[in-house]
Design an enzyme around this catalytic site. Structure first.
Site, PDB file in Angstrom:
ATOM      1  N   HIS A  40       4.087  56.454  25.043  1.00  0.00           N
ATOM      2  CA  HIS A  40       5.515  56.217  24.801  1.00  0.00           C
ATOM      3  C   HIS A  40       5.708  55.442  23.514  1.00  0.00           C
ATOM      4  O   HIS A  40       4.843  54.652  23.101  1.00  0.00           O
ATOM      5  CB  HIS A  40       6.146  55.448  25.974  1.00  0.00           C
ATOM      6  CG  HIS A  40       5.602  54.063  26.157  1.00  0.00           C
ATOM      7  ND1 HIS A  40       6.228  52.948  25.645  1.00  0.00           N
ATOM      8  CD2 HIS A  40       4.490  53.620  26.787  1.00  0.00           C
ATOM      9  CE1 HIS A  40       5.524  51.874  25.966  1.00  0.00           C
ATOM     10  NE2 HIS A  40       4.458  52.255  26.665  1.00  0.00           N
ATOM     11  N   ASP A  89       3.006  50.299  31.187  1.00  0.00           N
ATOM     12  CA  ASP A  89       4.336  49.763  30.886  1.00  0.00           C
ATOM     13  C   ASP A  89       5.300  50.026  32.040  1.00  0.00           C
ATOM     14  O   ASP A  89       5.410  51.157  32.530  1.00  0.00           O
ATOM     15  CB  ASP A  89       4.869  50.408  29.603  1.00  0.00           C
ATOM     16  CG  ASP A  89       6.077  49.683  29.035  1.00  0.00           C
ATOM     17  OD1 ASP A  89       7.107  49.617  29.739  1.00  0.00           O
ATOM     18  OD2 ASP A  89       6.007  49.199  27.897  1.00  0.00           O
ATOM     19  N   CYS A 133       0.732  54.999  30.457  1.00  0.00           N
ATOM     20  CA  CYS A 133       0.651  53.573  30.132  1.00  0.00           C
ATOM     21  C   CYS A 133       1.122  52.741  31.323  1.00  0.00           C
ATOM     22  O   CYS A 133       1.969  53.161  32.100  1.00  0.00           O
ATOM     23  CB  CYS A 133       1.514  53.283  28.908  1.00  0.00           C
ATOM     24  SG  CYS A 133       1.453  51.559  28.344  1.00  0.00           S
ATOM     25  N   ARG A 181       8.347  50.324  32.128  1.00  0.00           N
ATOM     26  CA  ARG A 181       9.506  51.157  31.793  1.00  0.00           C
ATOM     27  C   ARG A 181       9.209  52.649  31.840  1.00  0.00           C
ATOM     28  O   ARG A 181      10.084  53.457  31.533  1.00  0.00           O
ATOM     29  CB  ARG A 181      10.015  50.786  30.395  1.00  0.00           C
ATOM     30  CG  ARG A 181      10.451  49.341  30.248  1.00  0.00           C
ATOM     31  CD  ARG A 181      10.636  48.975  28.789  1.00  0.00           C
ATOM     32  NE  ARG A 181       9.368  49.030  28.053  1.00  0.00           N
ATOM     33  CZ  ARG A 181       9.266  48.814  26.741  1.00  0.00           C
ATOM     34  NH1 ARG A 181      10.343  48.536  26.032  1.00  0.00           N
ATOM     35  NH2 ARG A 181       8.078  48.867  26.151  1.00  0.00           N
ATOM     36  N   CYS A 238       5.131  51.194  22.312  1.00  0.00           N
ATOM     37  CA  CYS A 238       4.062  50.727  23.192  1.00  0.00           C
ATOM     38  C   CYS A 238       3.563  49.348  22.751  1.00  0.00           C
ATOM     39  O   CYS A 238       3.184  49.150  21.587  1.00  0.00           O
ATOM     40  CB  CYS A 238       2.905  51.726  23.184  1.00  0.00           C
ATOM     41  SG  CYS A 238       1.498  51.252  24.201  1.00  0.00           S
TER      42      CYS A 238
END
Length: 223
Positions: free
Chosen positions: A98, A44, A42, A46, A101
């Protein structure tokens, strides 16, 4: 501009530190790229692929997009897979999503987010295909977690059905597609027990993984 300058300064400090620790690191890195793994994850911020698994630059080939989707009309992702398998000779492809999400959350909420709604339609289709199952869950956070897991299983299946992977298996190459999920709250990766290494194993492995997702929910309800 001040924030961007800070990033450039951070880069210099990082480069100097790496060079102090390993003088020939960048020379070796510039001369070859021989990663053992393809990571499809992803976007993302993080979820940094290299750091999660303790690998250095050059050791993992990475493709990232919103909600770690593998769509058969996404030539960006398909090109990455082809390059990884045919040029870099990668033998392990890891699809990693994750919990928590944002893309999965928006897909569940079905809110109007403009262009990205077209992308998230693929996630909504996955939720719809498990509609009876999701109708048994009242906890929104649990719905999000389970859709994250089911999405990874579906994307593993999608990777396996790409032309590149099909050809690789037809040619007898050793290639395995894995499904993992990352827990942002504790920094741990979890293997979803969905590793496929042949065309014949796609359905039994992914079907079993889906049953395991269902079983985890039943266990929570029973407790």
């Amino acid at each position: 501009m001040g924030e961007l300058k800070k990033l450039l300064n951070n880069n210099r400090e990082w480069s100097e530190q790496v060079t102090r620790e390993q003088a020939d690191f960048f020379t070796k890195l510039a001369n070859q790229q021989k990663p053992k793994y393809l990571w499809i994850g992803c976007s993302d911020s993080r979820v940094p692929a290299n750091e999660l698994v303790g690998l250095q630059p050059g050791e993992v080939f990475v493709h990232r997009n919103v909600a770690n989707l593998v769509i058969h009309t996404d030539f960006n992702c398909l090109s990455v897979i082809q390059y990884a398998v045919e040029v870099l000779n990668i033998r392990d492809i890891i699809v990693c999503g994750h919990y928590g999400c944002g893309g999965v959350h928006e897909a569940i909420e079905n809110s109007s987010q403009g262009l990205v709604n077209n992308w998230l339609r693929h996630l909504r289709d996955i939720k719809f295909s498990h509609e009876n199952y999701f109708n048994t869950i009242d906890d929104p956070e649990l719905v999000n977690d389970r859709l994250c897991e089911l999405n990874i299983i579906r994307q593993v299946k999608n990777v396996c059905r790409t032309t590149t992977v099909e050809v690789a298996w037809d040619e007898g190459k050793e290639l395995t597609v894995h499904g993992w999920i990352y827990n942002i709250s504790n920094g741990l990766l979890q293997d979803l027990d969905v590793s496929v290494n042949s065309p014949d194993s796609i359905k039994p492995v992914t079907d079993r993984a889906v049953r395991q997702v269902y079983a985890r929910t039943e266990k929570i309800h029973d407790s």
